[in-house]
Design an enzyme around this catalytic site. Structure first.
Site, PDB file in Angstrom:
ATOM      1  N   ASP A  36       1.303  -0.816  -0.082  1.00  0.00           N
ATOM      2  CA  ASP A  36       0.229   0.365   0.263  1.00  0.00           C
ATOM      3  C   ASP A  36       0.796   1.224   0.283  1.00  0.00           C
ATOM      4  OD1 ASP A  36      -2.245   2.356   0.938  1.00  0.00           O
ATOM      5  OD2 ASP A  36      -2.880   0.684   1.491  1.00  0.00           O
TER       6      ASP A  36
ATOM      7  N   LEU B 276      -0.028   3.908   0.466  1.00  0.00           N
ATOM      8  CA  LEU B 276      -0.919   5.169   1.784  1.00  0.00           C
ATOM      9  C   LEU B 276      -1.296   6.382   0.983  1.00  0.00           C
ATOM     10  CD1 LEU B 276       1.730   4.163   4.936  1.00  0.00           C
ATOM     11  CD2 LEU B 276      -0.235   2.500   4.443  1.00  0.00           C
TER      12      LEU B 276
ATOM     13  N   SER C 253     -16.525  -4.151  -9.025  1.00  0.00           N
ATOM     14  CA  SER C 253     -17.434  -2.692  -8.692  1.00  0.00           C
ATOM     15  C   SER C 253     -18.822  -3.030  -8.947  1.00  0.00           C
ATOM     16  CB  SER C 253     -17.021  -1.058  -8.847  1.00  0.00           C
ATOM     17  OG  SER C 253     -17.585  -0.183  -8.348  1.00  0.00           O
TER      18      SER C 253
ATOM     19  N   ASP D 229       4.300   0.887  -3.792  1.00  0.00           N
ATOM     20  CA  ASP D 229       3.748   2.175  -5.164  1.00  0.00           C
ATOM     21  C   ASP D 229       3.321   0.165  -6.116  1.00  0.00           C
ATOM     22  OD1 ASP D 229       1.991   2.668  -7.887  1.00  0.00           O
ATOM     23  OD2 ASP D 229       3.018   4.835  -6.370  1.00  0.00           O
TER      24      ASP D 229
ATOM     25  N   GLY E 168      -5.350   5.281   2.198  1.00  0.00           N
ATOM     26  CA  GLY E 168      -4.992   4.198   3.399  1.00  0.00           C
ATOM     27  C   GLY E 168      -4.303   4.649   4.356  1.00  0.00           C
TER      28      GLY E 168
ATOM     29  N   VAL F 139     -21.544   7.619   1.649  1.00  0.00           N
ATOM     30  CA  VAL F 139     -22.576   8.725   2.370  1.00  0.00           C
ATOM     31  C   VAL F 139     -23.040   8.201   3.834  1.00  0.00           C
ATOM     32  CG1 VAL F 139     -23.928   6.884   0.824  1.00  0.00           C
ATOM     33  CG2 VAL F 139     -24.514   9.756   1.617  1.00  0.00           C
ATOM     34  N   ILE F 140     -22.622   7.092   3.877  1.00  0.00           N
ATOM     35  CA  ILE F 140     -23.216   6.807   5.353  1.00  0.00           C
ATOM     36  C   ILE F 140     -22.224   7.222   6.128  1.00  0.00           C
ATOM     37  CG2 ILE F 140     -23.027   5.183   7.695  1.00  0.00           C
ATOM     38  CD1 ILE F 140     -24.157   3.081   4.986  1.00  0.00           C
TER      39      ILE F 140
ATOM     40  N   ILE G 171     -28.547  16.248   1.524  1.00  0.00           N
ATOM     41  CA  ILE G 171     -28.909  15.000   0.316  1.00  0.00           C
ATOM     42  C   ILE G 171     -29.306  15.214  -0.897  1.00  0.00           C
ATOM     43  CG2 ILE G 171     -31.005  13.634  -0.629  1.00  0.00           C
ATOM     44  CD1 ILE G 171     -31.544  12.372   2.231  1.00  0.00           C
TER      45      ILE G 171
ATOM     46  N   TYR H 126     -13.217   5.408 -14.111  1.00  0.00           N
ATOM     47  CA  TYR H 126     -12.987   4.477 -12.941  1.00  0.00           C
ATOM     48  C   TYR H 126     -13.742   3.057 -13.218  1.00  0.00           C
ATOM     49  CZ  TYR H 126     -14.010   2.210  -8.252  1.00  0.00           C
ATOM     50  OH  TYR H 126     -14.531   1.423  -7.575  1.00  0.00           O
TER      51      TYR H 126
HETATM   52  P1  NAD Z   1      -9.404   2.758   0.213  1.00  0.00           P
HETATM   53  O1  NAD Z   1      -9.423   3.804  -0.749  1.00  0.00           O
HETATM   54  O2  NAD Z   1      -9.581   2.548   1.843  1.00  0.00           O
HETATM   55  O3  NAD Z   1      -8.598   1.975   0.307  1.00  0.00           O
HETATM   56  C1  NAD Z   1      -7.541   1.288  -1.132  1.00  0.00           C
HETATM   57  C2  NAD Z   1      -6.352   1.680  -0.483  1.00  0.00           C
HETATM   58  O4  NAD Z   1      -5.584   1.480  -1.868  1.00  0.00           O
HETATM   59  C3  NAD Z   1      -5.666   1.939   0.057  1.00  0.00           C
HETATM   60  O5  NAD Z   1      -4.727   2.015   1.259  1.00  0.00           O
HETATM   61  C4  NAD Z   1      -4.352   3.313  -0.823  1.00  0.00           C
HETATM   62  O6  NAD Z   1      -3.918   3.908   0.181  1.00  0.00           O
HETATM   63  C5  NAD Z   1      -5.144   2.276  -1.806  1.00  0.00           C
HETATM   64  N1  NAD Z   1      -3.864   2.275  -2.770  1.00  0.00           N
HETATM   65  C6  NAD Z   1      -3.996   3.398  -3.647  1.00  0.00           C
HETATM   66  N2  NAD Z   1      -3.459   3.003  -5.294  1.00  0.00           N
HETATM   67  C7  NAD Z   1      -2.318   2.751  -4.755  1.00  0.00           C
HETATM   68  C8  NAD Z   1      -1.217   2.932  -4.974  1.00  0.00           C
HETATM   69  N3  NAD Z   1      -1.089   3.375  -6.347  1.00  0.00           N
HETATM   70  N4  NAD Z   1      -0.176   1.895  -4.882  1.00  0.00           N
HETATM   71  C9  NAD Z   1      -0.488   1.176  -3.695  1.00  0.00           C
HETATM   72  N5  NAD Z   1      -1.560   1.604  -3.137  1.00  0.00           N
HETATM   73  C10 NAD Z   1      -2.804   2.227  -3.706  1.00  0.00           C
HETATM   74  O7  NAD Z   1     -11.002   1.967   0.097  1.00  0.00           O
HETATM   75  P2  NAD Z   1     -11.759   0.923  -0.392  1.00  0.00           P
HETATM   76  O8  NAD Z   1     -13.147   1.510   0.072  1.00  0.00           O
HETATM   77  O9  NAD Z   1     -10.694   0.086   0.580  1.00  0.00           O
HETATM   78  O10 NAD Z   1     -12.016  -0.218  -1.435  1.00  0.00           O
HETATM   79  C11 NAD Z   1     -11.294  -1.417  -1.776  1.00  0.00           C
HETATM   80  C12 NAD Z   1     -11.221  -2.155  -3.391  1.00  0.00           C
HETATM   81  O11 NAD Z   1     -13.021  -2.309  -3.401  1.00  0.00           O
HETATM   82  C13 NAD Z   1     -10.741  -1.042  -4.762  1.00  0.00           C
HETATM   83  O12 NAD Z   1     -10.795  -1.566  -5.556  1.00  0.00           O
HETATM   84  C14 NAD Z   1     -12.486   0.059  -4.308  1.00  0.00           C
HETATM   85  O13 NAD Z   1     -12.285   0.222  -6.110  1.00  0.00           O
HETATM   86  C15 NAD Z   1     -13.262  -1.686  -4.638  1.00  0.00           C
HETATM   87  N6  NAD Z   1     -14.552  -0.868  -4.370  1.00  0.00           N
HETATM   88  C16 NAD Z   1     -15.038  -0.626  -3.329  1.00  0.00           C
HETATM   89  C17 NAD Z   1     -16.078  -0.323  -3.052  1.00  0.00           C
HETATM   90  C18 NAD Z   1     -17.263   0.653  -1.752  1.00  0.00           C
HETATM   91  O14 NAD Z   1     -17.540   1.203  -1.638  1.00  0.00           O
HETATM   92  N7  NAD Z   1     -16.432   0.841  -0.901  1.00  0.00           N
HETATM   93  C19 NAD Z   1     -16.698  -0.812  -3.769  1.00  0.00           C
HETATM   94  C20 NAD Z   1     -17.269  -0.960  -5.138  1.00  0.00           C
HETATM   95  C21 NAD Z   1     -15.512  -1.592  -5.141  1.00  0.00           C
END
Ligand code: NAD
Length: 307
Positions: free
Chosen positions: A38, A40, A121, A58, A43, A188-189, A204, A145
């Site tokens: 990650d 960060l 997604s 990365d 994250g 949104v939550i 909203i 996306y």
């Molecule tokens: P999040 O942003 O909390 O987690 C994504 C993580 O990826 C982060 O920790 C970020 O630091 C890391 N990251 C981003 N770019 C990076 C890079 N270049 N190199 C290394 N690390 C990198 O998001 P999330 O909600 O936990 O999403 C996790 C996955 O689920 C994602 O792939 C997202 O597209 C997918 N997703 C999430 C939802 C949702 O409702 N949360 C819905 C559909 C899909």
């Protein structure tokens, strides 16, 4: 519901410092050798379980990918640029992370003969013609996306069909729970919760009659654990509850759970906002043995308690 957690494996969780990834790491770390890759960017180091190894790097960095995938049995690929508006602002940059780096993961999975569970997604469906949407329904993503996630989803299938790689793309709907960031629609939550706690107003976008399928993090994690052992590889699954909630109902539920008397107000609708989103969950039930168990009221209550 009993779910077998993988054990004794070397597991890579990309994005393991983020919302979904870090909860997955929590579930895996006690019984597996877990490594997190990650950068960060969204994250947080504090989310990473003490027993997991964090490689701060990365996804686009070949050396970091080589290090993170060395000797792995199982990869959970959660790392991504998740903010839809970031992908609109920078389609090329977000593609490099969301798609090109995913190919880097899939190539290394081939080398290591590792199973890959990938975060797809609901965004791949765009604004569906009708709900519930099942996995075979038309895909008309309305953002870079969504296009990137659709390509990831197809690549997972193609890597299975061409190279025999065990892949499982999971199409998350609106996941929510503790540690979720507040930047995009899925959150949104979290936004409403903060607004309720600040005394309101809860804002909203639009009339509030748009619907979403909100799925609690514990269920999202369970779907991922099931994907580690399922025989149904090379095909996608919706991860959702199959229930729909209007955004107005959501605002009311947040008020109720927090005991807030915040006013609910309306602002301009978000351009291009999806009107209705709800998953068909029968394929996940039959193929993965997955069924969501946490309803919205309970999920919101748990979220409120966690903060
Ligand atoms: P999040 O942003 O909390 O987690 C994504 C993580 O990826 C982060 O920790 C970020 O630091 C890391 N990251 C981003 N770019 C990076 C890079 N270049 N190199 C290394 N690390 C990198 O998001 P999330 O909600 O936990 O999403 C996790 C996955 O689920 C994602 O792939 C997202 O597209 C997918 N997703 C999430 C939802 C949702 O409702 N949360 C819905 C559909 C899909």
């Amino acid at each position: 519901m009993e779910t077998n957690v993988p054990s004794g494996k070397r597991v890579l969780v990309t994005g393991g410092a983020g919302f979904i990834g870090s909860h997955l790491v929590d579930a895996l770390a006690p019984d597996n050798d877990v490594v997190v890759l990650d950068d960060l960017s969204s994250g947080d180091r504090a989310n990473v379980h003490d027993d997991a190894e964090l490689i701060e790097g990365d996804l686009r960095d070949e050396t970091a990918l080589d290090e993170a995938t060395d000797g792995v049995d199982l990869i959970y690929h959660e790392g991504a640029v998740v903010d839809v508006s970031d992908s609109v602002d920078d389609p090329v940059g977000s593609n490099a992370v969301n798609l090109d780096a995913t190919l880097g993961i899939l190539e290394r999975a081939r080398r290591e003969d590792a199973r890959v569970v990938l975060a797809s997604s609901a965004a791949i469906y765009g604004d569906p013609e009708s709900v519930p949407v099942d996995e075979a329904d038309p895909k008309t993503p309305s953002s870079p996306y969504g296009v990137q996630k659709l390509a990831v989803d197809h690549y997972a299938r193609v890597y299975h069909d061409l190279y025999g790689l065990e892949t499982v793309p999971l199409r998350y709907f609106n996941a929510y729970g503790p540690r979720q960031g507040g930047s995009d629609y899925a959150a949104v939550i979290s936004v409403f919760l903060q607004q309720a706690r600040d005394g309101g107003p809860i804002t909203i976008e639009g009339d509030g009659e748009q619907t979403r399928d909100f799925v609690y993090i514990e269920d999202v994690v369970r779907a991922n654990l099931l994907a580690a052992t399922t025989d149904a590889v090379g095909e996608p699954f919706n991860v959702a509850t199959g229930e729909q909630t209007t955004v107005l109902e959501l605002a009311e539920a947040v008020k109720e759970a927090t005991g807030s008397d915040a006013e609910i107000t309306h602002v301009d609708p978000r351009p291009g906002d999806i009107r209705h989103s709800r998953a068909s969950v029968s394929k996940a039930r039959d193929g993965l043995g997955f069924e969501a168990t946490v309803g919205l009221d309970e999920g919101i209550e748990r979220l409120v308690e966690s903060r």
